[in-house]
Scaffold this motif. Structure first.
Motif, PDB file in Angstrom:
ATOM      1  N   SER A   1       7.353   0.353 112.734  1.00  0.00           N
ATOM      2  CA  SER A   1       8.297   0.988 111.819  1.00  0.00           C
ATOM      3  C   SER A   1       9.731   0.810 112.301  1.00  0.00           C
ATOM      4  O   SER A   1      10.649   0.541 111.509  1.00  0.00           O
ATOM      5  CB  SER A   1       7.978   2.475 111.670  1.00  0.00           C
ATOM      6  OG  SER A   1       6.724   2.673 111.063  1.00  0.00           O
ATOM      7  N   ILE A   2       9.928   0.960 113.608  1.00  0.00           N
ATOM      8  CA  ILE A   2      11.267   0.782 114.171  1.00  0.00           C
ATOM      9  C   ILE A   2      11.706  -0.667 114.034  1.00  0.00           C
ATOM     10  O   ILE A   2      12.847  -0.965 113.652  1.00  0.00           O
ATOM     11  CB  ILE A   2      11.274   1.251 115.639  1.00  0.00           C
ATOM     12  CG1 ILE A   2      11.103   2.774 115.696  1.00  0.00           C
ATOM     13  CG2 ILE A   2      12.573   0.837 116.333  1.00  0.00           C
ATOM     14  CD1 ILE A   2      10.847   3.313 117.083  1.00  0.00           C
ATOM     15  N   SER A   3      10.792  -1.594 114.310  1.00  0.00           N
ATOM     16  CA  SER A   3      11.107  -3.020 114.208  1.00  0.00           C
ATOM     17  C   SER A   3      11.430  -3.420 112.770  1.00  0.00           C
ATOM     18  O   SER A   3      12.413  -4.132 112.503  1.00  0.00           O
ATOM     19  CB  SER A   3       9.920  -3.836 114.737  1.00  0.00           C
ATOM     20  OG  SER A   3      10.210  -5.211 114.753  1.00  0.00           O
ATOM     21  N   VAL A   4      10.624  -2.939 111.819  1.00  0.00           N
ATOM     22  CA  VAL A   4      10.869  -3.244 110.407  1.00  0.00           C
ATOM     23  C   VAL A   4      12.165  -2.575 109.943  1.00  0.00           C
ATOM     24  O   VAL A   4      12.978  -3.180 109.234  1.00  0.00           O
ATOM     25  CB  VAL A   4       9.677  -2.780 109.545  1.00  0.00           C
ATOM     26  CG1 VAL A   4      10.021  -2.856 108.056  1.00  0.00           C
ATOM     27  CG2 VAL A   4       8.444  -3.629 109.842  1.00  0.00           C
ATOM     28  N   GLY A   5      12.385  -1.337 110.362  1.00  0.00           N
ATOM     29  CA  GLY A   5      13.588  -0.618 109.971  1.00  0.00           C
ATOM     30  C   GLY A   5      14.866  -1.258 110.474  1.00  0.00           C
ATOM     31  O   GLY A   5      15.910  -1.187 109.824  1.00  0.00           O
TER      32      GLY A   5
ATOM     33  N   SER B   1       6.719  -8.869 119.759  1.00  0.00           N
ATOM     34  CA  SER B   1       7.933  -9.306 120.441  1.00  0.00           C
ATOM     35  C   SER B   1       8.093  -8.471 121.708  1.00  0.00           C
ATOM     36  O   SER B   1       7.443  -7.428 121.883  1.00  0.00           O
ATOM     37  CB  SER B   1       9.160  -9.095 119.534  1.00  0.00           C
ATOM     38  OG  SER B   1       9.428  -7.699 119.382  1.00  0.00           O
ATOM     39  N   GLU B   2       8.966  -8.911 122.596  1.00  0.00           N
ATOM     40  CA  GLU B   2       9.203  -8.163 123.838  1.00  0.00           C
ATOM     41  C   GLU B   2       9.752  -6.773 123.538  1.00  0.00           C
ATOM     42  O   GLU B   2       9.350  -5.789 124.157  1.00  0.00           O
ATOM     43  CB  GLU B   2      10.186  -8.938 124.729  1.00  0.00           C
ATOM     44  CG  GLU B   2      10.419  -8.292 126.084  1.00  0.00           C
ATOM     45  CD  GLU B   2      11.321  -9.125 126.973  1.00  0.00           C
ATOM     46  OE1 GLU B   2      11.827  -8.572 127.974  1.00  0.00           O
ATOM     47  OE2 GLU B   2      11.517 -10.320 126.668  1.00  0.00           O
ATOM     48  N   GLN B   3      10.649  -6.677 122.560  1.00  0.00           N
ATOM     49  CA  GLN B   3      11.216  -5.376 122.204  1.00  0.00           C
ATOM     50  C   GLN B   3      10.158  -4.454 121.607  1.00  0.00           C
ATOM     51  O   GLN B   3      10.115  -3.255 121.911  1.00  0.00           O
ATOM     52  CB  GLN B   3      12.365  -5.555 121.199  1.00  0.00           C
ATOM     53  CG  GLN B   3      13.047  -4.254 120.797  1.00  0.00           C
ATOM     54  CD  GLN B   3      13.628  -3.503 121.990  1.00  0.00           C
ATOM     55  OE1 GLN B   3      14.361  -4.080 122.795  1.00  0.00           O
ATOM     56  NE2 GLN B   3      13.290  -2.226 122.112  1.00  0.00           N
ATOM     57  N   GLU B   4       9.269  -5.000 120.776  1.00  0.00           N
ATOM     58  CA  GLU B   4       8.199  -4.187 120.203  1.00  0.00           C
ATOM     59  C   GLU B   4       7.264  -3.665 121.286  1.00  0.00           C
ATOM     60  O   GLU B   4       6.818  -2.514 121.231  1.00  0.00           O
ATOM     61  CB  GLU B   4       7.418  -5.000 119.172  1.00  0.00           C
ATOM     62  CG  GLU B   4       8.166  -5.173 117.858  1.00  0.00           C
ATOM     63  CD  GLU B   4       7.498  -6.132 116.919  1.00  0.00           C
ATOM     64  OE1 GLU B   4       7.730  -6.028 115.698  1.00  0.00           O
ATOM     65  OE2 GLU B   4       6.734  -7.021 117.386  1.00  0.00           O
TER      66      GLU B   4
ATOM     67  N   TYR C   1       6.610   0.169 121.904  1.00  0.00           N
ATOM     68  CA  TYR C   1       5.221   0.640 121.864  1.00  0.00           C
ATOM     69  C   TYR C   1       4.873   1.452 123.109  1.00  0.00           C
ATOM     70  O   TYR C   1       4.287   2.542 123.011  1.00  0.00           O
ATOM     71  CB  TYR C   1       4.272  -0.545 121.718  1.00  0.00           C
ATOM     72  CG  TYR C   1       2.853  -0.243 122.132  1.00  0.00           C
ATOM     73  CD1 TYR C   1       2.055   0.607 121.374  1.00  0.00           C
ATOM     74  CD2 TYR C   1       2.329  -0.800 123.299  1.00  0.00           C
ATOM     75  CE1 TYR C   1       0.755   0.895 121.772  1.00  0.00           C
ATOM     76  CE2 TYR C   1       1.034  -0.516 123.690  1.00  0.00           C
ATOM     77  CZ  TYR C   1       0.250   0.336 122.937  1.00  0.00           C
ATOM     78  OH  TYR C   1      -1.027   0.629 123.335  1.00  0.00           O
ATOM     79  N   GLN C   2       5.222   0.940 124.284  1.00  0.00           N
ATOM     80  CA  GLN C   2       4.900   1.648 125.521  1.00  0.00           C
ATOM     81  C   GLN C   2       5.570   3.023 125.565  1.00  0.00           C
ATOM     82  O   GLN C   2       4.965   4.013 125.989  1.00  0.00           O
ATOM     83  CB  GLN C   2       5.318   0.809 126.734  1.00  0.00           C
ATOM     84  CG  GLN C   2       4.508  -0.452 126.943  1.00  0.00           C
ATOM     85  CD  GLN C   2       3.048  -0.181 127.263  1.00  0.00           C
ATOM     86  OE1 GLN C   2       2.673   0.910 127.716  1.00  0.00           O
ATOM     87  NE2 GLN C   2       2.196  -1.174 127.037  1.00  0.00           N
TER      88      GLN C   2
END
Length: 280
Positions: A38-42, A254-257, A261-262
């Motif tokens: 959600s954060i990545s899509v947003g 992706s690395e940011q995802e 996630y963690q």
């Protein structure tokens, strides 16, 4: 044009299939994944995403369930029946997940055009679309006596087979549904009925917990008299997406995802430790 087609048509879509429950069977991780997506899509770092997931023998609890007067004994009983328990970070009450229940998350950017009701209606439209050749009788209204009742329960002939929730994180929206595809809806409801009997001990408590009537619930195979499987429904979903002329993107994290996630997983673990203590 339905809400689903209007919001998705022409878009590049990301498709994530995590229905192999043998390799992915940790429900806290599942909710953390939806938050990360959600954060990545947003943030427009990912296109709108369709994610499918399945978990073996898990009861997902709402925040209110963790405040049952006799919560510890009720949760311990579920675990004695072989069910994992997790307190989710979205709204609602207890639901049953198992190998016959398909979960779908539609994750879109919250660009201030997607209202709460519009998000729910989008999922209703999507489910009606993928089963349109089998039935035109899928309705959305609260099914009294079902577990986790809500305004957007999905039913056929008044028997509930699915429930929808919504999670908004920063600039992303995850509309989530559980679909009871296979198995016995009554047996699932009986499990939650007993959970609330133990958990309330006849007391009202701080919340108005549902009085479960198991015969209000069923699976799609029971309602349609059609031996649908999880794989059949996955094929229907893929077909519906292709009909929108959307480009389907299938890739890893992706690395940011992964970092997001963690962090979100740590928050879920902490939430469950606070809510369930040593039962988490």
């Amino acid at each position: 044009m339905s809400n689903f087609k209007r919001l998705i048509k022409g878009s590049t879509l990301r498709y994530i299939d995590q229905t192999d429950s043998k390799s992915f069977d940790f429900a806290m991780a599942s909710f953390a994944i939806d938050d990360a997506l959600s954060i990545s899509v947003g943030n427009t770092e990912s296109p709108p995403t369709v994610r499918l997931w399945v978990h073996e023998k898990t009861v997902v609890l709402g925040i209110a369930d963790a405040k049952l007067p006799n919560m510890r004994e009720a949760v311990a009983w579920l675990q004695q029946q072989g069910y994992r328990t997790v307190v989710r970070n979205s709204g609602g009450l207890a639901v049953v997940l198992d190998s016959g229940v398909l979960n779908i998350s539609l994750i879109l950017p919250d660009n201030q055009r997607l209202g709460i009701h519009e998000g729910y209606e989008m999922m209703v439209d999507f489910i009606q679309e993928i089963f349109s050749d089998l039935t035109s009788e899928i309705k959305a209204f609260e099914v009294k006596g079902s577990y986790c009742p809500g305004e957007y329960d999905l039913s056929i002939g008044g028997k509930k087979f699915a429930g929808i929730s919504q999670r908004r994180v920063k600039h992303g929206v995850a509309v989530q549904i559980y679909l009871c595809v296979e198995g016995d809806g009554i047996k699932r409801a009986e499990l939650i009925e007993e959970f609330y009997k133990i958990g309330t001990l006849g007391e009202k408590g701080r919340f108005d917990y549902p009085t479960i009537q198991p015969k209000t619930m069923a699976s799609l195979t029971q309602l349609l008299d059609n031996q649908l499987t999880i794989d059949d429904v996955k094929d229907r979903i893929k077909h519906a997406l292709k009909q929108l002329n959307s480009s389907i993107q299938i890739d890893g994290w992706s690395e940011q995802e992964e970092m997001t996630y963690q962090k979100r997983l740590e928050q879920m673990v902490d939430r469950n430790e606070k809510a369930l203590g040593d039962l988490s």
